[in-house]
Design a protein around this motif. Sequence first.
Motif, PDB file in Angstrom:
ATOM      1  N   PHE A 190       0.837  -1.199   0.000  1.00 21.29           N
ATOM      2  CA  PHE A 190       0.000   0.000   0.000  1.00 21.29           C
ATOM      3  C   PHE A 190       0.872   1.249   0.000  1.00 21.29           C
ATOM      4  O   PHE A 190       0.623   2.208  -0.748  1.00 21.29           O
ATOM      5  N   TRP A 191       1.913   1.247   0.823  1.00 20.77           N
ATOM      6  CA  TRP A 191       2.766   2.433   0.925  1.00 20.77           C
ATOM      7  C   TRP A 191       3.587   2.640  -0.359  1.00 20.77           C
ATOM      8  O   TRP A 191       3.661   3.758  -0.878  1.00 20.77           O
ATOM      9  N   VAL A 192       4.169   1.564  -0.867  1.00 15.05           N
ATOM     10  CA  VAL A 192       5.049   1.676  -2.038  1.00 15.05           C
ATOM     11  C   VAL A 192       4.251   1.852  -3.327  1.00 15.05           C
ATOM     12  O   VAL A 192       4.515   2.758  -4.131  1.00 15.05           O
ATOM     13  N   ASP A 193       3.264   0.987  -3.536  1.00 13.29           N
ATOM     14  CA  ASP A 193       2.546   0.957  -4.816  1.00 13.29           C
ATOM     15  C   ASP A 193       1.450   2.008  -4.921  1.00 13.29           C
ATOM     16  O   ASP A 193       1.074   2.385  -6.037  1.00 13.29           O
ATOM     17  N   ASN A 194       0.932   2.458  -3.771  1.00 18.65           N
ATOM     18  CA  ASN A 194      -0.139   3.450  -3.800  1.00 18.65           C
ATOM     19  C   ASN A 194       0.328   4.826  -3.357  1.00 18.65           C
ATOM     20  O   ASN A 194       0.250   5.795  -4.121  1.00 18.65           O
ATOM     21  N   VAL A 195       0.842   4.928  -2.128  1.00 20.21           N
ATOM     22  CA  VAL A 195       1.204   6.244  -1.589  1.00 20.21           C
ATOM     23  C   VAL A 195       2.392   6.834  -2.338  1.00 20.21           C
ATOM     24  O   VAL A 195       2.303   7.937  -2.906  1.00 20.21           O
ATOM     25  N   LEU A 196       3.514   6.121  -2.364  1.00 18.13           N
ATOM     26  CA  LEU A 196       4.711   6.663  -3.016  1.00 18.13           C
ATOM     27  C   LEU A 196       4.533   6.776  -4.530  1.00 18.13           C
ATOM     28  O   LEU A 196       5.037   7.714  -5.154  1.00 18.13           O
ATOM     29  N   ALA A 197       3.809   5.844  -5.127  1.00 22.58           N
ATOM     30  CA  ALA A 197       3.607   5.871  -6.578  1.00 22.58           C
ATOM     31  C   ALA A 197       2.494   6.824  -6.989  1.00 22.58           C
ATOM     32  O   ALA A 197       2.330   7.111  -8.184  1.00 22.58           O
ATOM     33  N   GLY A 198       1.726   7.306  -6.029  1.00 24.00           N
ATOM     34  CA  GLY A 198       0.637   8.226  -6.349  1.00 24.00           C
ATOM     35  C   GLY A 198      -0.522   7.574  -7.073  1.00 24.00           C
ATOM     36  O   GLY A 198      -1.272   8.244  -7.792  1.00 24.00           O
ATOM     37  N   ILE A 199      -0.678   6.265  -6.880  1.00 20.13           N
ATOM     38  CA  ILE A 199      -1.755   5.526  -7.552  1.00 20.13           C
ATOM     39  C   ILE A 199      -2.846   5.215  -6.521  1.00 20.13           C
ATOM     40  O   ILE A 199      -2.578   4.526  -5.528  1.00 20.13           O
ATOM     41  N   ALA A 200      -4.034   5.689  -6.773  1.00 22.02           N
ATOM     42  CA  ALA A 200      -5.120   5.525  -5.811  1.00 22.02           C
ATOM     43  C   ALA A 200      -5.612   4.083  -5.761  1.00 22.02           C
ATOM     44  O   ALA A 200      -5.756   3.441  -6.805  1.00 22.02           O
ATOM     45  N   PRO A 201      -5.876   3.569  -4.550  1.00 21.04           N
ATOM     46  CA  PRO A 201      -6.564   2.278  -4.455  1.00 21.04           C
ATOM     47  C   PRO A 201      -8.031   2.478  -4.814  1.00 21.04           C
ATOM     48  O   PRO A 201      -8.494   3.623  -4.948  1.00 21.04           O
ATOM     49  N   PRO A 202      -8.804   1.413  -4.996  1.00 22.22           N
ATOM     50  CA  PRO A 202     -10.228   1.577  -5.314  1.00 22.22           C
ATOM     51  C   PRO A 202     -10.958   2.350  -4.224  1.00 22.22           C
ATOM     52  O   PRO A 202     -10.598   2.274  -3.043  1.00 22.22           O
ATOM     53  N   VAL A 203     -11.975   3.119  -4.623  1.00 24.45           N
ATOM     54  CA  VAL A 203     -12.784   3.819  -3.621  1.00 24.45           C
ATOM     55  C   VAL A 203     -13.518   2.790  -2.778  1.00 24.45           C
ATOM     56  O   VAL A 203     -13.792   1.672  -3.222  1.00 24.45           O
ATOM     57  N   GLY A 204     -13.839   3.184  -1.548  1.00 25.07           N
ATOM     58  CA  GLY A 204     -14.523   2.272  -0.652  1.00 25.07           C
ATOM     59  C   GLY A 204     -16.023   2.261  -0.884  1.00 25.07           C
ATOM     60  O   GLY A 204     -16.571   3.046  -1.664  1.00 25.07           O
ATOM     61  N   ALA A 205     -16.701   1.357  -0.162  1.00 31.14           N
ATOM     62  CA  ALA A 205     -18.142   1.177  -0.351  1.00 31.14           C
ATOM     63  C   ALA A 205     -18.973   1.956   0.649  1.00 31.14           C
ATOM     64  O   ALA A 205     -20.201   1.969   0.543  1.00 31.14           O
ATOM     65  N   GLY A 206     -18.344   2.595   1.628  1.00 33.17           N
ATOM     66  CA  GLY A 206     -19.100   3.242   2.693  1.00 33.17           C
ATOM     67  C   GLY A 206     -19.098   4.759   2.632  1.00 33.17           C
ATOM     68  O   GLY A 206     -18.677   5.374   1.643  1.00 33.17           O
ATOM     69  N   ASP A 207     -19.556   5.343   3.747  1.00 35.29           N
ATOM     70  CA  ASP A 207     -19.662   6.796   3.825  1.00 35.29           C
ATOM     71  C   ASP A 207     -18.304   7.492   3.837  1.00 35.29           C
ATOM     72  O   ASP A 207     -18.210   8.668   3.483  1.00 35.29           O
ATOM     73  N   ALA A 208     -17.256   6.785   4.272  1.00 40.61           N
ATOM     74  CA  ALA A 208     -15.930   7.414   4.332  1.00 40.61           C
ATOM     75  C   ALA A 208     -15.504   7.901   2.954  1.00 40.61           C
ATOM     76  O   ALA A 208     -15.126   9.064   2.779  1.00 40.61           O
ATOM     77  N   SER A 209     -15.557   7.021   1.955  1.00 43.06           N
ATOM     78  CA  SER A 209     -15.187   7.426   0.593  1.00 43.06           C
ATOM     79  C   SER A 209     -16.181   8.423   0.021  1.00 43.06           C
ATOM     80  O   SER A 209     -15.795   9.376  -0.667  1.00 43.06           O
ATOM     81  N   LYS A 210     -17.464   8.221   0.284  1.00 42.59           N
ATOM     82  CA  LYS A 210     -18.481   9.142  -0.243  1.00 42.59           C
ATOM     83  C   LYS A 210     -18.243  10.561   0.263  1.00 42.59           C
ATOM     84  O   LYS A 210     -18.251  11.522  -0.526  1.00 42.59           O
ATOM     85  N   ASP A 211     -17.990  10.692   1.561  1.00 36.99           N
ATOM     86  CA  ASP A 211     -17.753  12.027   2.125  1.00 36.99           C
ATOM     87  C   ASP A 211     -16.446  12.616   1.614  1.00 36.99           C
ATOM     88  O   ASP A 211     -16.356  13.828   1.363  1.00 36.99           O
TER      89      ASP A 211
END
Length: 393
Positions: A190-211
């Motif tokens: 997650f840290w290397v492939d998403n955060v450092l690479a600037g590639i977003a993981p899939p959006v979540g299914a709950g209110d956290a991603s919606k908000d």
Amino acid sequence: MTAIAAPYIELPAVEDNSIEWLQLRRQGIGGSEVSTLLGMQNPDWDDPYTIWLDKTGQTPLDLNPPSEAAFWGHVLEPVVRARAADILGVTISKPPMLRSVTHPFMQYSADGFMSDERLYEGKTANAFKASEWKGQIPTTPNCKSRPACSSLAKNRLLSPALIGGQKLELFEVDRDDRIITVILDTCEPFWVDNVLAGIAPPVGAGDASKDALKQLYGRKGGVRKLPVSEFEEIHARALAHAAAEKREKLAKQQAQNELRKLLAGKDALVGDDDKVWAALKNGVFASAKFRDKHPSFTTSSLSMLRNSLQAQLKAGVDAVQLFDSWAGALSLADYLVLPHSERVFAEVAAAGVPRIHFGVGTGELLARWGRQAPTSWVSTGDSARRRGWCRSG
């Protein structure tokens, strides 16, 4: 297989929950985020996408006041630590935020280091969750503690838990390298492939991603044109889920109607095993309709309340308190009893003693409550403190 982390370094000492602390927190993955990355957190609260937005600085630092539970957990932290140290006959010191040397993406805000070389991680839990703590640490708090053994190279961790504000349970956790490996093998990609690479993981299914998406993009209006190939599959999936949801809703309603038929007007359905298998739910209490239909009940109830407070004042009490514990469940528009409680407080104001209006989660009501009892304590936590209405002595 990921190697197990060993030493750590201390990060600059800053005040917990300050802007500087939040900025440091963005530089790695903390214990509270591990359970989310493992898919064990409620997606309405947090998910990998919202963590990614935070770590990459795409959302503002969360400067909102902590929740009521988080506030009291912070307040009680040194109390629990001191009590645990007294019971065990050890000293416990609180270090600044720490970072693993071997896995610098892993950070940890330790609750304390014990003089007997154990790691200390205090917890608080409300009484409603007491059963989850019976003889064990619940899964989510356990996952939050496990990374500490990795980041800090500790073999044992003590986790006292204050249950319901009055019972302290002591739990000891042994280092488990199998669990630590799973955590590291999840967090590192997650840290290397998403955060450092600037590639977003899939959006979540709950209110956290919606908000988070609402905050990120807002409502701009207009039309956005994209190639159909970019959204056709997502659109088809949304339609399929909507259709399945409709079918499930109808199937549920049919089953409920069949049970209602078996109830034949009775309140509950009991089997030959004497177990209650189904029961009719009570309807929602319509407070406004009840008040209009039974005005004398409201009047008599207020009269009894007023007489009770007056009797207490005549007995020489130093303060009077009106309990309205569930007022926070209502909006100001639905809080129909407010004019009556204001009248009661006005009638006892002449006694000159503090008037306490007690409620839980009543931030939206404080402006009115503050006017009705401006010299009293208002028990609502953070909102009251911000307005200067929560005082002692």
